[in-house]
Every structure is written in C-alpha cells, then in structure tokens.
Motif scaffolding. Structure first.
Motif, mmCIF file in Angstrom:
data_model
loop_
_atom_site.group_PDB
_atom_site.id
_atom_site.type_symbol
_atom_site.label_atom_id
_atom_site.label_comp_id
_atom_site.label_asym_id
_atom_site.label_seq_id
_atom_site.Cartn_x
_atom_site.Cartn_y
_atom_site.Cartn_z
ATOM 1 N N ASN A 26 46.536 -25.740 -4.129
ATOM 2 C CA ASN A 26 47.933 -25.439 -5.375
ATOM 3 C C ASN A 26 47.416 -25.375 -6.347
ATOM 4 O OD1 ASN A 26 50.306 -24.398 -5.939
ATOM 5 N ND2 ASN A 26 51.322 -26.246 -6.233
ATOM 6 N N ALA A 27 47.074 -23.906 -6.904
ATOM 7 C CA ALA A 27 46.284 -23.987 -8.266
ATOM 8 C C ALA A 27 46.010 -22.360 -8.814
ATOM 9 C CB ALA A 27 44.711 -24.232 -8.457
ATOM 10 N N THR A 28 45.770 -22.528 -10.279
ATOM 11 C CA THR A 28 45.637 -20.412 -10.154
ATOM 12 C C THR A 28 43.782 -20.862 -10.943
ATOM 13 O OG1 THR A 28 46.465 -20.987 -12.405
ATOM 14 C CG2 THR A 28 48.397 -19.831 -10.535
ATOM 15 N N LEU A 29 43.424 -19.322 -10.854
ATOM 16 C CA LEU A 29 41.656 -19.230 -11.782
ATOM 17 C C LEU A 29 42.651 -18.559 -12.607
ATOM 18 C CD1 LEU A 29 39.080 -20.270 -11.612
ATOM 19 C CD2 LEU A 29 38.689 -18.415 -9.755
ATOM 20 N N ALA A 36 32.274 -26.444 -10.163
ATOM 21 C CA ALA A 36 30.575 -26.257 -10.447
ATOM 22 C C ALA A 36 30.237 -27.266 -9.477
ATOM 23 C CB ALA A 36 30.629 -24.688 -10.401
ATOM 24 N N ARG A 37 30.002 -27.526 -10.792
ATOM 25 C CA ARG A 37 29.099 -28.783 -11.396
ATOM 26 C C ARG A 37 29.544 -30.448 -9.876
ATOM 27 N NH1 ARG A 37 28.102 -33.566 -13.183
ATOM 28 N NH2 ARG A 37 30.422 -33.272 -14.266
ATOM 29 N N ARG A 38 30.787 -30.349 -10.298
ATOM 30 C CA ARG A 38 31.717 -31.535 -9.621
ATOM 31 C C ARG A 38 31.337 -31.426 -7.739
ATOM 32 N NH1 ARG A 38 34.522 -35.287 -12.162
ATOM 33 N NH2 ARG A 38 34.620 -34.847 -14.614
ATOM 34 N N THR A 39 31.540 -29.846 -7.570
ATOM 35 C CA THR A 39 32.085 -29.703 -6.103
ATOM 36 C C THR A 39 30.717 -28.931 -5.333
ATOM 37 O OG1 THR A 39 33.103 -28.280 -6.422
ATOM 38 C CG2 THR A 39 34.412 -30.169 -6.432
ATOM 39 N N SER A 40 30.079 -27.533 -5.627
ATOM 40 C CA SER A 40 29.624 -27.012 -5.168
ATOM 41 C C SER A 40 28.099 -27.383 -4.772
ATOM 42 C CB SER A 40 29.398 -25.313 -6.185
ATOM 43 O OG SER A 40 30.671 -25.227 -6.470
ATOM 44 N N PRO A 41 27.243 -26.684 -3.573
ATOM 45 C CA PRO A 41 25.782 -26.925 -3.690
ATOM 46 C C PRO A 41 24.544 -26.407 -4.766
ATOM 47 C CG PRO A 41 27.203 -25.883 -1.577
ATOM 48 C CD PRO A 41 28.120 -26.158 -2.640
ATOM 49 N N ASP A 42 25.433 -25.017 -4.999
ATOM 50 C CA ASP A 42 24.664 -24.303 -6.104
ATOM 51 C C ASP A 42 25.272 -24.216 -7.420
ATOM 52 O OD1 ASP A 42 23.225 -22.934 -7.798
ATOM 53 O OD2 ASP A 42 22.805 -21.196 -6.193
ATOM 54 N N GLU A 101 29.892 -17.051 -6.186
ATOM 55 C CA GLU A 101 30.482 -18.084 -4.615
ATOM 56 C C GLU A 101 30.975 -18.873 -5.364
ATOM 57 O OE1 GLU A 101 30.298 -20.441 -1.939
ATOM 58 O OE2 GLU A 101 29.631 -21.085 -3.505
ATOM 59 N N ALA A 102 30.946 -19.631 -6.784
ATOM 60 C CA ALA A 102 32.145 -20.545 -6.294
ATOM 61 C C ALA A 102 33.620 -20.596 -6.718
ATOM 62 C CB ALA A 102 31.777 -22.302 -7.560
ATOM 63 N N ALA A 103 33.551 -20.069 -8.031
ATOM 64 C CA ALA A 103 34.766 -18.227 -7.855
ATOM 65 C C ALA A 103 35.841 -17.643 -6.022
ATOM 66 C CB ALA A 103 34.888 -17.544 -8.912
ATOM 67 N N SER A 104 35.048 -18.041 -5.824
ATOM 68 C CA SER A 104 35.395 -17.312 -4.651
ATOM 69 C C SER A 104 35.736 -18.243 -3.533
ATOM 70 C CB SER A 104 33.971 -16.334 -3.663
ATOM 71 O OG SER A 104 34.454 -15.264 -2.201
ATOM 72 N N TYR A 105 35.087 -18.805 -3.455
ATOM 73 C CA TYR A 105 35.489 -20.345 -2.050
ATOM 74 C C TYR A 105 36.692 -21.202 -3.039
ATOM 75 C CZ TYR A 105 35.455 -25.000 -0.397
ATOM 76 O OH TYR A 105 35.750 -26.031 0.503
ATOM 77 N N ILE A 106 37.363 -21.485 -4.065
ATOM 78 C CA ILE A 106 38.297 -21.793 -4.723
ATOM 79 C C ILE A 106 39.090 -20.601 -4.355
ATOM 80 C CG2 ILE A 106 39.854 -22.763 -7.403
ATOM 81 C CD1 ILE A 106 37.134 -24.064 -5.672
ATOM 82 N N THR A 107 38.867 -19.199 -4.657
ATOM 83 C CA THR A 107 39.366 -18.286 -4.293
ATOM 84 C C THR A 107 40.535 -18.433 -2.759
ATOM 85 O OG1 THR A 107 39.128 -16.734 -5.801
ATOM 86 C CG2 THR A 107 40.708 -16.533 -4.365
ATOM 87 N N ARG A 108 39.730 -18.767 -1.929
ATOM 88 C CA ARG A 108 39.583 -18.881 -0.692
ATOM 89 C C ARG A 108 40.659 -20.370 -0.100
ATOM 90 N NH1 ARG A 108 33.867 -17.762 0.371
ATOM 91 N NH2 ARG A 108 33.685 -19.904 0.917
ATOM 92 N N LEU A 109 40.184 -21.034 -0.881
ATOM 93 C CA LEU A 109 41.060 -22.446 -0.514
ATOM 94 C C LEU A 109 42.627 -21.947 -1.185
ATOM 95 C CD1 LEU A 109 39.203 -25.285 -1.673
ATOM 96 C CD2 LEU A 109 39.571 -24.673 0.296
#
Length: 501
Positions: free
Chosen positions: A404-407, A377-383, A389-397
């Motif tokens: 190709n990853a797991t959260l 989140a620090r490297r890529t998120s607007p907030d 919100e960061a977890a939700s965005y990663i999940t959508r990707l």
C-alpha cells in the motif's frame, strides 16, 4: 438374463409408494435383490438379452444402481477374459471410446449413494478401472472428474477418509489438477475407516441404508467401499493435499495440511514423510509470513530433534532468510542446490528467494513514511544500480495490492523517484461482519460436536468399552468385599449400563 431383468426392475418400486419404505423394509428389499445378483452365475450377468436389446438401456444407473453395478462389473470381467491385452492392462472395451466406457461414466456420475453401500467391493472395482483405464490411455484428468464425483456422491460431507481420497489427491497432484481437488480437500476429515464391531453394530440398531450423521458407519473396509488405510496412507493424503495448496499458492491452507503430518502420533520414530513435510513446512512458513514459523503445539520434542538433524540445509536457509542479508541467502541457495533438487523443492526455494525481496520492502513500510527509490533499491534489490528494474518491481507490488504505497516519479530526471508508504487501508469490521463470522464458527463447532457425539456413541457400545466396564465393576466388588475404601468409583451412567447387561 431374460428372466432376471423383470425381477431386478421391481426395486425400487415404480411408482413410488404413497408412504416411503421404512429402513427395515428398504433393507430387506435391497438385500433380496443383492442375493439374487450375487447368486447368479457371472456368465449370466455378463450375457446379453435374447431380444438383442442392451441391458444397460433397460436399467437406469440412478434408479436401479445396485443391479446396474453388478451387471457392469460382470461385463467388465467378461471383457477382460475375452481380451488379449497384456497382463496388467485393461481391454479396449473399458477404455475411453470403448463399448463400456459410456456405461461406466453414466454410472459414476449418477449412481444412488445408498444402493451402492450394498455392493462396496464392486463399486470400488469400477473406480479402480476408471483410474487405471485413464492412466493407460494418457487421460488422467477424466479420472479426476469421475473420482471426485464418486467421493462427493457417496459422502457429500467427505468427512471419512477413504482409499479413494488417497488415490484422488495423488492423481490430482500427478496431473496438476489443483483446482479440481479443492471440492474434496476443502471438506474436513473427522473419521478414519476402521473395521466395524459387529456386536456394537447390532446394538446400534441401524441399517446400512439408514441416514446417519457420520459416514463412518458405512465407509469402512467391511462394506468394501474403501480399503483399510495405514498410518502412511493418512500422512500421504495430507502431504499431497498440502502440496496441492502449495501449487495454488494458498500458503495458509498448505501449512494446515502439513502440520497434520507433523503432529501425527509417533513413538519417537521419525518417518521420511514427516521429514518431507517439515522441509516443505518451513519453506511455506517463510512464504506465508516472511519469518520462521513457530513449531506446532504438541509436537514430539524428541522427534523434532531428529527432524532438525535430517533437515539442516533447510534450517540454515531459514536463518539466512531471517538475517535480512540478501547475499547470504543467495549464497546458501546456490550452495544447497543439490539438496533442493533431490528433494524436489527447488521451485519452492526460488519462491522463497523472491519473497525475501517482497518482505524486505514491506518491512520498510513499518519504519519509514517515504524513501528515495535509490535507497529502496540499495536495501532490497539484487542489483541496486538498476533503478528501472527496481521501479518496475515496486509497481508490480503496488498493482497486486501487496504493498500500500505510491511511487512518485519527479519531472526532473536527475532526482530519484520517491516511494511513499500509505496508512493501512483496511476497513473496520462492522457488527454485521462480526455476526456473520460468529454464526459461521458456531455452525462449524456444531458439526464437530455432532461427529464427536457419534464417535462417543460408537465407543460406548463397543465390545472393548463394555469389557472395561465389566472389569471395573468386578474390581469394585472385590474392593467392597475386602473392605477397601476409596478406589475408582464408577459413574451412575456406568452402573446403569452394567445393570442392563
């Protein structure tokens, strides 16, 4: 009209002869019918029958296409003359729901593509009525379907660009019928409509009805099936096509269409269309690969400097994107908002902003095996503080297959989630896959070769080419008389050609 119908029903002959008509016989027969129709007074073709029958119920649009087209044209003109519609408007009879509309649809959906070659101007007139009529009634989607049918019936390969192509893609773009445009856009263009060399056509010994590898032999302004296209028309077709692919988010195809515009021959003069294509091209390049696109090979360098000067805000946006700093990119987007809006590219710019975050996450996969969500989140998120919100965005990707990853969410709420990047899941290509690809590429190359051979043949029998051979022969004879050695030597083929003249 009563005396004309029996004659019109004689072509094509029913029942069909045991031995099909030769090209010469077919050409002579249909030209006789064409002469009969063109010599008839317009009022006669637009009149009814004494029996009260509808002439369109007697003629079959798929069988007697030439007669049906001429009579349909006459009826449309008669309706326009009798109507009190305002100038530039079509009468109600030819609009959707009107008396002639079902006849127009039946013809466009079922005409004989060979017969209409002999009435190109009338055919193009009907398509113009379709386009204007549906726009007048606010139903342009109907024209999209009919124009697409006309293009692909007339030339299933769609290999020759026509004025109908240009009108079609513009209409698709206007009413956002992106999917409907694909059957035409997916077919490669190999020829542009040019006026025929009558001498060359005579030497080719082909008839208008003859089967040919290239539709360019009949899709030209002389036969009326298309208007003459300007260089602007050709560029607009590919610009509109690129914009349609952009609407479908097919970025690679969009890049291909836009590059056709950028690579168009130019005398160091930068057109507004090229500048517009470049602006969209750089944005699409960022959306496709996450980096600044490389300039197409063969692009005019002087013209490129002019385009760069006219598209500075877009070049700055590319630099901000590739810098990897989100706040710089956001600032440049906000600062140049007036440019994006005036160019109608604001939607694309917003997608570029969203894509920056996606590519930032994907770049982490090339460096790390796993990272805490807080660091992602620090490297890529607007907030960066909004981990939900960061977890939700990663999940959508992950769900969309782009990442190709797991959260992993820990049971301890005080511990941040962990994003683990997985190895590439691409499956090695089998020998069967490679064979299929090679076969497909071979078929594509064979098609290109056929079109090149056809173009070479038409060039070799053209007046310009033969005149050039005469000049070369004369120069060689003069050099021989003067005792000059060397010089340009004609090929054996050229000598044979000149010997026959």
């Amino acid at each position: 009209m009563d005396d004309l119908i029996p004659k019109l029903l004689t072509f094509p002959p029913v029942p069909s002869p045991a031995e099909p008509l030769s090209d010469y016989q077919y050409d002579q027969s249909i030209r006789a019918i064409s002469q009969l129709l063109t010599s008839a007074p317009p009022g006669k073709l637009g009149s009814g029958l004494s029996t009260g029958e509808d002439v369109f119920d007697i003629l079959d649009p798929s069988t007697q296409s030439l007669a049906y087209l001429h009579i349909l044209h006459a009826h449309i003109e008669a309706a326009r003359s009798a109507s009190k519609a305002s100038p530039g408007s079509l009468p109600p009879a030819v609009l959707f729901g009107g008396r002639l509309w079902p006849r127009i649809v039946a013809f466009v959906e079922g005409f004989d593509p060979v017969q209409v070659r002999y009435a190109g101007s009338q055919f193009r007139f009907v398509l113009e009525v379709v386009t204007r009529g549906t726009q007048q009634t606010g139903q342009p989607l109907q024209a999209v379907t009919l124009l697409r049918s006309a293009i692909l019936r007339l030339d299933p390969t769609s290999s020759t660009l026509t004025s109908t192509h240009h009108k079609f893609v513009r209409l698709c773009l206007t009413c956002k019928a992106f999917q409907e445009a694909l059957p035409v856009l997916e077919r490669s263009i190999y020829h542009l409509p040019v006026s025929i060399d009558k001498g060359a056509a005579a030497r080719a010994t082909r008839f208008l009805c003859s089967e040919t590898e290239s539709s360019a032999s009949y899709l030209n302004p002389d036969h009326g099936l298309t208007l003459k296209l300007s260089s602007r028309d050709c560029l607009e077709y590919h610009l509109y096509g690129g914009m349609i692919y952009m609407g479908l988010k097919q970025w690679e195809r969009a890049m291909s269409f836009l590059e056709v515009v950028l690579l168009a021959p130019s005398t160091n003069v930068t057109s507004a269309i090229m500048v517009e294509a470049y602006k969209k091209w750089v944005l699409v390049g960022l959306l496709l690969s996450g980096r600044a696109p490389s300039l197409p090979k063969g692009m005019n360098k002087n013209m490129m400097r002019n385009i760069h000067a006219l598209a500075k805000p877009y070049n700055c946006l590319v630099e901000a994107f590739t810098s990897g700093r989100l706040f710089r990119l956001k600032g440049d987007i906000e600062e140049g908002q007036s440019f994006w809006l005036s160019d109608c590219n604001f939607g694309l710019v917003l997608q570029v902003y969203d894509a920056f975050r996606k590519f930032s996450v994907l770049r982490l996969a090339n460096i790390y095996a796993a990272l805490p969500l807080t660091e992602v989140a620090r490297r890529t998120s607007p907030d960066p503080s909004d981990l939900v919100e960061a977890a939700s965005y990663i999940t959508r990707l992950i769900v969309s297959g782009e990442l190709n990853a797991t959260l992993t969410l820990p049971q301890d709420t005080t511990t941040p989630a962990t994003l683990r990047f997985l190895p590439s899941s691409s499956v090695p290509r089998t020998e069967a896959d490679l064979h299929y690809d090679l076969t497909a590429h071979k078929a594509e190359l064979e098609i290109i070769l056929k079109h090149l051979q056809d173009s070479d043949h038409r060039l070799e029998i053209s007046k310009e080419y033969i005149d050039k051979l005469r000049v070369m022969k004369k120069q060689k004879e003069q050099e021989t008389k003067a005792g000059v050695s060397g010089g340009q030597v004609m090929s054996d083929f050229d000598e044979d050609v000149m010997a026959d003249l």
